[in-house]
Design a protein around this motif. Structure first.
Motif, PDB file in Angstrom:
ATOM      1  N   VAL A  90       0.879  -1.162   0.000  1.00  0.00           N
ATOM      2  CA  VAL A  90       0.000   0.000   0.000  1.00  0.00           C
ATOM      3  C   VAL A  90       0.920   1.216   0.000  1.00  0.00           C
ATOM      4  O   VAL A  90       1.827   1.314   0.818  1.00  0.00           O
ATOM      5  CB  VAL A  90      -0.920   0.008   1.239  1.00  0.00           C
ATOM      6  CG1 VAL A  90      -1.765   1.266   1.272  1.00  0.00           C
ATOM      7  CG2 VAL A  90      -1.787  -1.242   1.263  1.00  0.00           C
ATOM      8  N   GLY A  91       0.698   2.100  -0.969  1.00  0.00           N
ATOM      9  CA  GLY A  91       1.557   3.273  -1.075  1.00  0.00           C
ATOM     10  C   GLY A  91       0.768   4.510  -1.430  1.00  0.00           C
ATOM     11  O   GLY A  91      -0.435   4.461  -1.676  1.00  0.00           O
ATOM     12  N   THR A  92       1.481   5.624  -1.448  1.00  0.00           N
ATOM     13  CA  THR A  92       0.921   6.883  -1.917  1.00  0.00           C
ATOM     14  C   THR A  92       1.912   7.493  -2.901  1.00  0.00           C
ATOM     15  O   THR A  92       3.112   7.211  -2.856  1.00  0.00           O
ATOM     16  CB  THR A  92       0.659   7.878  -0.764  1.00  0.00           C
ATOM     17  OG1 THR A  92       1.896   8.154  -0.095  1.00  0.00           O
ATOM     18  CG2 THR A  92      -0.359   7.327   0.221  1.00  0.00           C
ATOM     19  N   ILE A  93       1.381   8.342  -3.792  1.00  0.00           N
ATOM     20  CA  ILE A  93       2.222   8.937  -4.822  1.00  0.00           C
ATOM     21  C   ILE A  93       1.665  10.299  -5.217  1.00  0.00           C
ATOM     22  O   ILE A  93       0.460  10.542  -5.089  1.00  0.00           O
ATOM     23  CB  ILE A  93       2.337   7.991  -6.034  1.00  0.00           C
ATOM     24  CG1 ILE A  93       3.553   8.315  -6.883  1.00  0.00           C
ATOM     25  CG2 ILE A  93       1.038   7.944  -6.829  1.00  0.00           C
ATOM     26  CD1 ILE A  93       3.992   7.169  -7.766  1.00  0.00           C
ATOM     27  N   THR A  94       2.537  11.184  -5.688  1.00  0.00           N
ATOM     28  CA  THR A  94       2.158  12.492  -6.195  1.00  0.00           C
ATOM     29  C   THR A  94       2.689  12.634  -7.621  1.00  0.00           C
ATOM     30  O   THR A  94       3.481  11.807  -8.080  1.00  0.00           O
ATOM     31  CB  THR A  94       2.732  13.621  -5.319  1.00  0.00           C
ATOM     32  OG1 THR A  94       4.170  13.495  -5.299  1.00  0.00           O
ATOM     33  CG2 THR A  94       2.209  13.545  -3.891  1.00  0.00           C
ATOM     34  N   THR A  95       2.288  13.667  -8.325  1.00  0.00           N
ATOM     35  CA  THR A  95       2.777  13.910  -9.685  1.00  0.00           C
ATOM     36  C   THR A  95       4.293  14.005  -9.689  1.00  0.00           C
ATOM     37  O   THR A  95       4.884  14.713  -8.869  1.00  0.00           O
ATOM     38  CB  THR A  95       2.170  15.208 -10.256  1.00  0.00           C
ATOM     39  OG1 THR A  95       0.751  15.052 -10.339  1.00  0.00           O
ATOM     40  CG2 THR A  95       2.719  15.523 -11.639  1.00  0.00           C
ATOM     41  N   GLY A  96       4.924  13.266 -10.593  1.00  0.00           N
ATOM     42  CA  GLY A  96       6.370  13.298 -10.749  1.00  0.00           C
ATOM     43  C   GLY A  96       7.138  12.404  -9.794  1.00  0.00           C
ATOM     44  O   GLY A  96       8.346  12.248  -9.928  1.00  0.00           O
ATOM     45  N   GLN A  97       6.457  11.784  -8.860  1.00  0.00           N
ATOM     46  CA  GLN A  97       7.121  10.914  -7.888  1.00  0.00           C
ATOM     47  C   GLN A  97       7.256   9.498  -8.447  1.00  0.00           C
ATOM     48  O   GLN A  97       6.396   9.024  -9.185  1.00  0.00           O
ATOM     49  CB  GLN A  97       6.318  10.869  -6.589  1.00  0.00           C
ATOM     50  CG  GLN A  97       6.952  10.043  -5.492  1.00  0.00           C
ATOM     51  CD  GLN A  97       6.116  10.023  -4.211  1.00  0.00           C
ATOM     52  OE1 GLN A  97       5.076  10.675  -4.120  1.00  0.00           O
ATOM     53  NE2 GLN A  97       6.570   9.272  -3.236  1.00  0.00           N
ATOM     54  N   THR A  98       8.344   8.818  -8.081  1.00  0.00           N
ATOM     55  CA  THR A  98       8.574   7.429  -8.466  1.00  0.00           C
ATOM     56  C   THR A  98       8.728   6.590  -7.207  1.00  0.00           C
ATOM     57  O   THR A  98       9.469   6.964  -6.298  1.00  0.00           O
ATOM     58  CB  THR A  98       9.857   7.300  -9.312  1.00  0.00           C
ATOM     59  OG1 THR A  98       9.717   8.088 -10.493  1.00  0.00           O
ATOM     60  CG2 THR A  98      10.132   5.856  -9.688  1.00  0.00           C
ATOM     61  N   ASN A  99       8.035   5.461  -7.163  1.00  0.00           N
ATOM     62  CA  ASN A  99       8.190   4.481  -6.089  1.00  0.00           C
ATOM     63  C   ASN A  99       8.675   3.187  -6.713  1.00  0.00           C
ATOM     64  O   ASN A  99       8.183   2.773  -7.768  1.00  0.00           O
ATOM     65  CB  ASN A  99       6.868   4.245  -5.346  1.00  0.00           C
ATOM     66  CG  ASN A  99       6.431   5.467  -4.569  1.00  0.00           C
ATOM     67  OD1 ASN A  99       7.225   6.317  -4.200  1.00  0.00           O
ATOM     68  ND2 ASN A  99       5.138   5.565  -4.319  1.00  0.00           N
ATOM     69  N   TRP A 100       9.642   2.535  -6.055  1.00  0.00           N
ATOM     70  CA  TRP A 100      10.259   1.313  -6.572  1.00  0.00           C
ATOM     71  C   TRP A 100       9.922   0.125  -5.691  1.00  0.00           C
ATOM     72  O   TRP A 100       9.889   0.237  -4.464  1.00  0.00           O
ATOM     73  CB  TRP A 100      11.770   1.468  -6.630  1.00  0.00           C
ATOM     74  CG  TRP A 100      12.234   2.418  -7.683  1.00  0.00           C
ATOM     75  CD1 TRP A 100      12.494   3.757  -7.520  1.00  0.00           C
ATOM     76  CD2 TRP A 100      12.482   2.129  -9.045  1.00  0.00           C
ATOM     77  NE1 TRP A 100      12.887   4.305  -8.710  1.00  0.00           N
ATOM     78  CE2 TRP A 100      12.899   3.320  -9.660  1.00  0.00           C
ATOM     79  CE3 TRP A 100      12.394   0.961  -9.811  1.00  0.00           C
ATOM     80  CZ2 TRP A 100      13.234   3.386 -11.015  1.00  0.00           C
ATOM     81  CZ3 TRP A 100      12.731   1.034 -11.153  1.00  0.00           C
ATOM     82  CH2 TRP A 100      13.144   2.230 -11.739  1.00  0.00           C
ATOM     83  N   TYR A 101       9.735  -1.034  -6.332  1.00  0.00           N
ATOM     84  CA  TYR A 101       9.493  -2.296  -5.638  1.00  0.00           C
ATOM     85  C   TYR A 101      10.317  -3.366  -6.335  1.00  0.00           C
ATOM     86  O   TYR A 101      10.665  -3.228  -7.507  1.00  0.00           O
ATOM     87  CB  TYR A 101       7.999  -2.666  -5.692  1.00  0.00           C
ATOM     88  CG  TYR A 101       7.153  -1.587  -5.072  1.00  0.00           C
ATOM     89  CD1 TYR A 101       6.996  -1.511  -3.699  1.00  0.00           C
ATOM     90  CD2 TYR A 101       6.566  -0.605  -5.863  1.00  0.00           C
ATOM     91  CE1 TYR A 101       6.254  -0.479  -3.115  1.00  0.00           C
ATOM     92  CE2 TYR A 101       5.827   0.426  -5.289  1.00  0.00           C
ATOM     93  CZ  TYR A 101       5.673   0.477  -3.926  1.00  0.00           C
ATOM     94  OH  TYR A 101       4.959   1.490  -3.358  1.00  0.00           O
ATOM     95  N   SER A 102      10.651  -4.437  -5.619  1.00  0.00           N
ATOM     96  CA  SER A 102      11.400  -5.523  -6.251  1.00  0.00           C
ATOM     97  C   SER A 102      10.875  -6.869  -5.787  1.00  0.00           C
ATOM     98  O   SER A 102      10.239  -6.987  -4.733  1.00  0.00           O
ATOM     99  CB  SER A 102      12.895  -5.390  -5.952  1.00  0.00           C
ATOM    100  OG  SER A 102      13.137  -5.510  -4.567  1.00  0.00           O
ATOM    101  N   LEU A 103      11.144  -7.875  -6.598  1.00  0.00           N
ATOM    102  CA  LEU A 103      10.700  -9.233  -6.333  1.00  0.00           C
ATOM    103  C   LEU A 103      11.729 -10.180  -6.932  1.00  0.00           C
ATOM    104  O   LEU A 103      12.131 -10.005  -8.085  1.00  0.00           O
ATOM    105  CB  LEU A 103       9.328  -9.472  -6.979  1.00  0.00           C
ATOM    106  CG  LEU A 103       8.727 -10.859  -6.859  1.00  0.00           C
ATOM    107  CD1 LEU A 103       8.369 -11.160  -5.405  1.00  0.00           C
ATOM    108  CD2 LEU A 103       7.488 -10.973  -7.739  1.00  0.00           C
ATOM    109  N   VAL A 104      12.155 -11.175  -6.164  1.00  0.00           N
ATOM    110  CA  VAL A 104      13.077 -12.178  -6.682  1.00  0.00           C
ATOM    111  C   VAL A 104      12.251 -13.302  -7.296  1.00  0.00           C
ATOM    112  O   VAL A 104      11.402 -13.899  -6.634  1.00  0.00           O
ATOM    113  CB  VAL A 104      14.004 -12.713  -5.573  1.00  0.00           C
ATOM    114  CG1 VAL A 104      14.889 -13.831  -6.107  1.00  0.00           C
ATOM    115  CG2 VAL A 104      14.853 -11.586  -4.998  1.00  0.00           C
ATOM    116  N   ILE A 105      12.512 -13.578  -8.569  1.00  0.00           N
ATOM    117  CA  ILE A 105      11.805 -14.610  -9.322  1.00  0.00           C
ATOM    118  C   ILE A 105      12.689 -15.854  -9.387  1.00  0.00           C
ATOM    119  O   ILE A 105      13.830 -15.775  -9.841  1.00  0.00           O
ATOM    120  CB  ILE A 105      11.485 -14.122 -10.757  1.00  0.00           C
ATOM    121  CG1 ILE A 105      10.628 -12.856 -10.728  1.00  0.00           C
ATOM    122  CG2 ILE A 105      10.856 -15.219 -11.584  1.00  0.00           C
ATOM    123  CD1 ILE A 105       9.235 -13.052 -10.191  1.00  0.00           C
ATOM    124  N   PRO A 106      12.165 -16.994  -8.953  1.00  0.00           N
ATOM    125  CA  PRO A 106      12.944 -18.230  -9.043  1.00  0.00           C
ATOM    126  C   PRO A 106      12.984 -18.772 -10.473  1.00  0.00           C
ATOM    127  O   PRO A 106      12.116 -18.454 -11.290  1.00  0.00           O
ATOM    128  CB  PRO A 106      12.180 -19.184  -8.118  1.00  0.00           C
ATOM    129  CG  PRO A 106      10.767 -18.701  -8.171  1.00  0.00           C
ATOM    130  CD  PRO A 106      10.851 -17.205  -8.337  1.00  0.00           C
TER     131      PRO A 106
END
Length: 140
Positions: free
Chosen positions: A44-60
């Motif tokens: 669950v996140g929040t964001i504004t114009t021009g903002q970047t949020n990063w997430y990662s996941l390790v795939i087997p």
């Protein structure tokens, strides 16, 4: 005005059939809600114009597909989603990429022989947001 309406209809129709062939991947709309036994925790996140949020996941190794679901539910706001695989970048994708303009990007990535194992990164970008927009993001 009629030309603009026709163009928007055609764009959303083409987006619904979107198949991205980058690095041999197919990226297609996810037509139904499928919740597998194993999925990443919902973010669950929040964001504004021009903002970047990063997430990662390790795939087997041996995984044949990956579904990404970014849901903010407020159509006037525009977010984008980009998947960065170990062997290529897919996207950015916007609201209509899954065939429906509804404040959600719901797509499945697949490739013959399986998707690349390793760390996948996901970029959520605030294209145009009035104030602050909350969202949910999950991959499985």
């Amino acid at each position: 005005m009629a030309i603009l309406v026709c163009a928007l209809v055609l764009i959303s129709g083409v987006s619904a059939l979107n198949v991205d062939k980058s690095a041999g991947y197919s990226v297609t709309p996810t037509g139904n809600l499928y919740l597998p036994a194993v999925m990443s925790p919902m973010t669950v996140g929040t964001i504004t114009t021009g903002q970047t949020n990063w997430y990662s996941l390790v795939i087997p190794a041996g995984k044949s597909s990956l579904t990404m679901d970014l849901n903010w539910g407020y159509i006037p706001d525009s977010l984008s989603l980009t998947a960065i695989a170990p062997d290529g970048t897919l996207g950015p994708y916007y609201d209509a990429a899954d065939g429906v303009t509804n404040g959600r990007i719901f797509l499945t990535i697949s490739r013959a022989g399986g998707i690349a194992p390793g760390t996948w990164n996901f970029k959520v970008y605030g294209v145009s947001v009035l104030g602050t927009q909350s969202y949910n993001f999950v991959t499985y």
